[in-house]
Design a protein around this motif. Structure first.
Motif, PDB file in Angstrom:
ATOM      1  N   PRO A  12     -13.813   5.904  -4.469  1.00  0.00           N
ATOM      2  CA  PRO A  12     -14.427   4.576  -4.577  1.00  0.00           C
ATOM      3  C   PRO A  12     -14.341   4.005  -5.985  1.00  0.00           C
ATOM      4  O   PRO A  12     -14.277   2.794  -6.165  1.00  0.00           O
ATOM      5  CB  PRO A  12     -15.894   4.827  -4.196  1.00  0.00           C
ATOM      6  CG  PRO A  12     -15.911   6.137  -3.489  1.00  0.00           C
ATOM      7  CD  PRO A  12     -14.763   6.936  -4.029  1.00  0.00           C
ATOM      8  N   GLN A  71     -10.228   2.427  -6.569  1.00  0.00           N
ATOM      9  CA  GLN A  71      -9.596   2.092  -5.299  1.00  0.00           C
ATOM     10  C   GLN A  71      -8.477   1.079  -5.492  1.00  0.00           C
ATOM     11  O   GLN A  71      -8.651   0.063  -6.152  1.00  0.00           O
ATOM     12  CB  GLN A  71     -10.642   1.526  -4.340  1.00  0.00           C
ATOM     13  CG  GLN A  71     -10.085   1.305  -2.947  1.00  0.00           C
ATOM     14  CD  GLN A  71     -11.045   0.472  -2.114  1.00  0.00           C
ATOM     15  OE1 GLN A  71     -12.244   0.672  -2.180  1.00  0.00           O
ATOM     16  NE2 GLN A  71     -10.511  -0.458  -1.339  1.00  0.00           N
ATOM     17  N   PRO A 123     -17.953 -10.082  -1.250  1.00  0.00           N
ATOM     18  CA  PRO A 123     -18.917  -9.104  -1.763  1.00  0.00           C
ATOM     19  C   PRO A 123     -20.343  -9.656  -1.780  1.00  0.00           C
ATOM     20  O   PRO A 123     -20.551 -10.865  -1.694  1.00  0.00           O
ATOM     21  CB  PRO A 123     -18.423  -8.836  -3.188  1.00  0.00           C
ATOM     22  CG  PRO A 123     -17.633 -10.037  -3.565  1.00  0.00           C
ATOM     23  CD  PRO A 123     -17.060 -10.590  -2.291  1.00  0.00           C
ATOM     24  N   GLN A 155      -3.450  -3.759   1.351  1.00  0.00           N
ATOM     25  CA  GLN A 155      -4.352  -3.339   2.431  1.00  0.00           C
ATOM     26  C   GLN A 155      -5.033  -4.553   3.069  1.00  0.00           C
ATOM     27  O   GLN A 155      -5.130  -5.621   2.478  1.00  0.00           O
ATOM     28  CB  GLN A 155      -5.405  -2.365   1.909  1.00  0.00           C
ATOM     29  CG  GLN A 155      -4.797  -1.068   1.377  1.00  0.00           C
ATOM     30  CD  GLN A 155      -5.815   0.057   1.346  1.00  0.00           C
ATOM     31  OE1 GLN A 155      -6.316   0.471   2.380  1.00  0.00           O
ATOM     32  NE2 GLN A 155      -6.109   0.538   0.148  1.00  0.00           N
ATOM     33  N   THR A 156      -5.519  -4.346   4.289  1.00  0.00           N
ATOM     34  CA  THR A 156      -6.264  -5.383   5.000  1.00  0.00           C
ATOM     35  C   THR A 156      -7.754  -5.062   4.965  1.00  0.00           C
ATOM     36  O   THR A 156      -8.170  -3.943   4.701  1.00  0.00           O
ATOM     37  CB  THR A 156      -5.823  -5.496   6.473  1.00  0.00           C
ATOM     38  OG1 THR A 156      -6.079  -4.257   7.148  1.00  0.00           O
ATOM     39  CG2 THR A 156      -4.343  -5.833   6.589  1.00  0.00           C
ATOM     40  N   LEU A 157      -8.536  -6.107   5.256  1.00  0.00           N
ATOM     41  CA  LEU A 157      -9.977  -5.953   5.464  1.00  0.00           C
ATOM     42  C   LEU A 157     -10.346  -6.797   6.674  1.00  0.00           C
ATOM     43  O   LEU A 157     -10.200  -8.021   6.645  1.00  0.00           O
ATOM     44  CB  LEU A 157     -10.745  -6.419   4.216  1.00  0.00           C
ATOM     45  CG  LEU A 157     -12.256  -6.518   4.337  1.00  0.00           C
ATOM     46  CD1 LEU A 157     -12.892  -5.170   4.651  1.00  0.00           C
ATOM     47  CD2 LEU A 157     -12.853  -7.073   3.036  1.00  0.00           C
ATOM     48  N   ARG A 213     -19.385  -5.504   8.047  1.00  0.00           N
ATOM     49  CA  ARG A 213     -18.178  -5.612   7.233  1.00  0.00           C
ATOM     50  C   ARG A 213     -17.931  -7.081   6.867  1.00  0.00           C
ATOM     51  O   ARG A 213     -17.589  -7.902   7.732  1.00  0.00           O
ATOM     52  CB  ARG A 213     -17.011  -5.038   8.020  1.00  0.00           C
ATOM     53  CG  ARG A 213     -15.737  -4.884   7.247  1.00  0.00           C
ATOM     54  CD  ARG A 213     -15.708  -3.660   6.368  1.00  0.00           C
ATOM     55  NE  ARG A 213     -14.331  -3.173   6.259  1.00  0.00           N
ATOM     56  CZ  ARG A 213     -13.931  -2.303   5.349  1.00  0.00           C
ATOM     57  NH1 ARG A 213     -14.767  -1.804   4.456  1.00  0.00           N
ATOM     58  NH2 ARG A 213     -12.665  -1.904   5.326  1.00  0.00           N
ATOM     59  N   PHE A 265       0.842  -1.196   0.000  1.00  0.00           N
ATOM     60  CA  PHE A 265       0.000   0.000   0.000  1.00  0.00           C
ATOM     61  C   PHE A 265       0.873   1.241   0.000  1.00  0.00           C
ATOM     62  O   PHE A 265       1.776   1.373   0.826  1.00  0.00           O
ATOM     63  CB  PHE A 265      -0.914  -0.004   1.225  1.00  0.00           C
ATOM     64  CG  PHE A 265      -1.766   1.232   1.350  1.00  0.00           C
ATOM     65  CD1 PHE A 265      -2.709   1.540   0.384  1.00  0.00           C
ATOM     66  CD2 PHE A 265      -1.626   2.080   2.440  1.00  0.00           C
ATOM     67  CE1 PHE A 265      -3.511   2.674   0.491  1.00  0.00           C
ATOM     68  CE2 PHE A 265      -2.425   3.221   2.552  1.00  0.00           C
ATOM     69  CZ  PHE A 265      -3.364   3.509   1.578  1.00  0.00           C
ATOM     70  N   GLY A 304      -3.862   7.246  -1.054  1.00  0.00           N
ATOM     71  CA  GLY A 304      -4.462   7.574   0.238  1.00  0.00           C
ATOM     72  C   GLY A 304      -5.654   8.510   0.172  1.00  0.00           C
ATOM     73  O   GLY A 304      -6.158   8.930   1.213  1.00  0.00           O
ATOM     74  N   ALA A 305      -6.102   8.850  -1.050  1.00  0.00           N
ATOM     75  CA  ALA A 305      -7.284   9.712  -1.178  1.00  0.00           C
ATOM     76  C   ALA A 305      -8.514   8.849  -1.430  1.00  0.00           C
ATOM     77  O   ALA A 305      -8.442   7.810  -2.089  1.00  0.00           O
ATOM     78  CB  ALA A 305      -7.093  10.707  -2.319  1.00  0.00           C
ATOM     79  N   PHE A 306      -9.636   9.292  -0.898  1.00  0.00           N
ATOM     80  CA  PHE A 306     -10.885   8.547  -1.040  1.00  0.00           C
ATOM     81  C   PHE A 306     -11.373   8.632  -2.478  1.00  0.00           C
ATOM     82  O   PHE A 306     -11.654   9.709  -2.992  1.00  0.00           O
ATOM     83  CB  PHE A 306     -11.921   9.128  -0.084  1.00  0.00           C
ATOM     84  CG  PHE A 306     -13.250   8.435  -0.161  1.00  0.00           C
ATOM     85  CD1 PHE A 306     -13.346   7.059  -0.014  1.00  0.00           C
ATOM     86  CD2 PHE A 306     -14.413   9.165  -0.374  1.00  0.00           C
ATOM     87  CE1 PHE A 306     -14.584   6.422  -0.080  1.00  0.00           C
ATOM     88  CE2 PHE A 306     -15.650   8.536  -0.433  1.00  0.00           C
ATOM     89  CZ  PHE A 306     -15.730   7.166  -0.293  1.00  0.00           C
ATOM     90  N   SER A 361      -6.469  -1.663  -3.735  1.00  0.00           N
ATOM     91  CA  SER A 361      -6.490  -2.482  -2.525  1.00  0.00           C
ATOM     92  C   SER A 361      -5.122  -3.048  -2.175  1.00  0.00           C
ATOM     93  O   SER A 361      -4.945  -3.572  -1.078  1.00  0.00           O
ATOM     94  CB  SER A 361      -7.476  -3.652  -2.716  1.00  0.00           C
ATOM     95  OG  SER A 361      -8.791  -3.179  -2.622  1.00  0.00           O
ATOM     96  N   PRO A 363       0.507   4.973   0.716  1.00  0.00           N
ATOM     97  CA  PRO A 363      -0.470   5.929   1.250  1.00  0.00           C
ATOM     98  C   PRO A 363      -0.434   7.280   0.550  1.00  0.00           C
ATOM     99  O   PRO A 363      -1.427   8.006   0.565  1.00  0.00           O
ATOM    100  CB  PRO A 363      -0.068   6.070   2.728  1.00  0.00           C
ATOM    101  CG  PRO A 363       1.354   5.641   2.792  1.00  0.00           C
ATOM    102  CD  PRO A 363       1.553   4.631   1.696  1.00  0.00           C
TER     103      PRO A 363
END
Lengths: 351, 351
Positions: A47, A50, A128, A55-57, A124, A37, A43-45, A52, A39
Motif C-alpha cells: 500500500p 502502489q 478519494p 490499472q482500472t478502478l 468503492r 500495468f 504485482g505484490a501488495f 496504479s 504484474p
C-alpha cells in the motif's frame, strides 16, 4: 395477502417463503490510469508504494440486496436510505423487531435494499475521501428528532432500553467518497433499468434524489417518501424562496417544466413524524424539519396544481404520535407500514 | 437434508423457507469527547464547523445479517470475509448463481454474514482514515489468482462474461478506519457470545484472525478456512522462520502453549484453490500463496502433533481444478460447498 395480514404478521414468528434472493452491484463507472500495468514488477501488495499505472478502478456503483417472496406481487418496493445511513434503515429495528424489509416481504412484495454509491457495501469510490471519526452522535440524536441533547422527547416511539440506542447509533456509516447526488441518481436509475417497474421508497436525503430519479427513469411508477429534507423540485420560474431556519436555510431546485411534469404522472405519498413545530423554535434539530415540512406542503400544492397526485401525511394527524425521523424503525413501525400498505392498495400498486 | 440435497439444490429454483432473519451490530466501543454538548448552539448540521464537545461516537462494531431456515440444524455457519471485501463474498457470485449464503441456507444451516469493523455496513470507525481511490483492480486480479495482468489463467473457474469480472471488482470495499485485527477479533468473539456455539468460516485475511478468535471464544466449535494467508499461530518457541517470497515474506505468530492448545480441541479444515506453485516463480500474485500454503502445511503438522484435527485440502488434489482465491464464488462453488457439507457431516457438526 391483505394489508391487514401484513399488520398482523409484523414481527410474526411465521416463516417467510423466499422464491429468490441475492445481491449485485449496479451503475457506477470505471477509471483507467494511464500507462501499462506490469504484474511482475508491481504485482505484490504494498500500500505504501502502489503503482496504479495501467490499472482500472471499478467504483461509484450501488449495492443492492433483494428478496422475492413466493407468489409475489408484481411491483417490487425499492428502499433507498438517507444521509449517513445504509440499507440497515429498513432491516431489523434498533430494539429488535422486524423492519420494512421483512414486513413487506411477508406482505408479498419483492424488496430491493440499496446501499447508495460510496456507502455501506458499495464502498468503492473513484474519488478519494477522508473520514474524520469525530464524535457527533448527539448531533444526530437531535436532527433525527429522538429528543434534545441526551433527553428523549416525551412519548417518543423509541425504546428506553440503552441497547436500542446503542444499536441505533451503530446504523450510522460514513461516505467513502465525496457525496454526489448525480452519481447516486444514476445508479438508482440503472437499478430500475435492470429490474423494470417498481415503487421507490425513500428516506430523508434520498427523498429529493428520488424525485430526480423518477424524472430520469419512468420505471419508477410511484414514490413513498419518509421525511424528505432537500432537493424539492419545482418548475423553473416557480421555484419558491429559500426557507430560513435556525441553523441554515432550505433551498428548492428548479427543473424545466417538461421534466417537472413527470412528477405529476405518478402517485406520490410523503410522511413526516412528530415533533415538527409550526413556528420557529430555538432547537436546530427540529428547525430543519419545520422548513422541510413547510416546503413539502408547497411542493404538494404545486405538483397537484399541475395535475399530480401527491398526498402529504403528518403522522400525528392520522393518530400516530411520537414518531422520530425514522418512522420505519420506530416502535410503531408496523402501523406506519400499514399506512403504506393501504396507500399501495388504494393506488392499485398491490397487484 | 443431506449434503447431496444441497449439491442438487445449489442454484435451485425451489423456494427457501426462512424462520427468521435480521441484522444487528455487535462488539465495538464508544468514544466520548470531553466537554459538554450544547444542542441549541451546536445542533445544526455543519460538517465544516462541527463541535464534538461532549458527544459520543459509537464505532468499531461488526455488522451481521443472519437467516435461519425452518427446521434448522443446531450449529450456525458464521461467514467472515477477507481483506478488501465484505459479506458480499458469500452472497450471489459474480456471474449470478447463489453463493454460500443461500447454498447453506438451503442445506438447513442458520447463516450469519459478517461485515467486520470498519468495512461495509459496519463503517463507523473511532479512528479517522483516508481512502486513496487509486486504481488497483489488476493488482487484485493477480493476488486473487484470476490470472496475470489482464489474462485469465487457462481453465480458471471464472466466467469470461465481462459483466462477471465487472461485478467481481465491485465486491471490493475499503477500510473506513485503520485495520486492527484485535478490534475485529473482539467483535467476532462478541458475536459468538451473543449467538452461542457455531462453526466459523473464514476467507484469506480472516483466516489467521479466525485462529485467534477461536482461542478467545470457546463457542467457536469448528473452523473451515478458505485460503488463510497470514497470522498462522504457533506455540511460542516453535514459531517457524519467515517464508520469503517474491514481493515479501510471511511471518508466523507465537502464542503461549496454553492458548495454542485451544486450536487442538476443535476440528479445522483448510482449503486452497489452484495455481499455487510448489517452487518460486516470478509472479508475486502467485508467490504469496506459495508461502501461505507452505506455512499452512507446517501449521497443520504442528497442531496435529499436539493432538489437533486439522485437515488441509489442495482442491486440485481432490479433483477440483481451476479455482481462484475465491473458491466459494467460483463457477464450481456448489462442488466446493459440497466438500464442506461432507466434512461438517463427518465431524458431526450437521445435527
Amino acid at each position: 395477502m391483505t394489508a391487514c395480514a401484513a399488520l398482523k404478521e409484523g414481527g410474526s414468528s411465521a416463516p417467510m417463503v423466499i422464491q429468490e434472493q441475492g445481491s449485485f452491484a449496479v451503475g457506477g463507472t470505471v477509471v483507467i490510469a494511464p500507462g501499462t500495468f506490469d504484474p511482475i514488477a508491481h504485482g505484490a501488495f504494498n500500500p505504501a508504494n502502489q503503482a496504479s499505472e495501467g490499472q482500472t478502478l471499478h467504483g461509484d456503483h450501488a449495492y443492492v440486496f433483494y428478496q422475492k417472496p413466493q407468489k409475489a406481487r408484481e411491483l417490487p418496493l425499492v428502499f433507498w436510505h438517507g444521509y449517513g445511513q445504509s440499507a440497515k434503515t429498513w432491516e431489523t429495528t434498533p430494539d429488535g423487531p422486524e423492519g420494512f424489509q421483512s414486513i413487506f416481504l411477508r406482505n408479498g412484495y419483492p424488496v430491493y435494499l440499496i446501499d447508495q454509491p460510496k456507502r455501506g457495501k458499495a464502498g468503492r469510490s473513484t474519488e478519494p475521501n477522508t473520514i474524520p471519526a469525530k464524535p457527533d452522535d448527539q448531533l444526530w440524536f437531535g436532527i433525527f428528532r429522538m429528543g434534545i441533547g441526551r433527553e428523549f422527547f416525551p412519548g417518543v416511539q423509541f425504546s428506553k432500553d440503552p441497547e436500542a440506542l446503542d444499536q441505533f447509533f451503530r446504523h450510522i456509516t460514513p461516505d467513502t467518497g465525496p457525496l454526489d447526488i448525480e452519481v447516486n441518481i444514476n445508479a438508482v436509475s440503472a437499478l430500475f433499468d435492470k429490474i423494470g417497474q417498481g415503487v421507490l421508497v425513500t428516506h430523508s436525503h434520498s427523498g429529493g434524489q428520488g424525485w430526480l430519479a423518477a424524472i430520469k427513469n419512468s420505471n419508477i411508477k410511484a414514490i413513498a417518501s419518509y421525511e424528505p429534507e432537500s432537493n424539492f423540485v419545482f418548475p423553473e420560474g416557480q421555484v419558491p424562496e429559500p426557507i430560513p431556519y435556525v441553523g441554515g436555510q432550505l433551498s428548492a431546485r428548479g427543473v424545466p417544466m417538461e421534466e417537472f411534469k413527470d412528477l405529476t404522472k405518478i402517485p406520490i405519498i410523503i410522511y413526516y413524524g412528530d415533533y415538527i413545530p409550526e413556528q420557529p423554535v430555538e432547537n436546530p434539530g427540529q428547525e430543519q424539519w419545520r422548513a422541510a415540512y413547510t416546503m413539502a406542503r408547497q411542493w404538494r400544492d404545486v405538483v397537484n396544481k399541475h395535475g399530480g397526485d401527491v398526498t402529504l401525511v403528518y403522522l400525528p394527524d392520522v393518530g400516530l404520535k411520537g414518531n422520530t425521523h425514522f418512522p420505519m424503525s420506530d416502535l410503531n413501525n408496523v402501523k406506519v407500514a400499514h399506512l403504506l400498505s393501504e396507500w399501495l392498495k388504494e393506488k392499485g400498486l398491490d397487484q
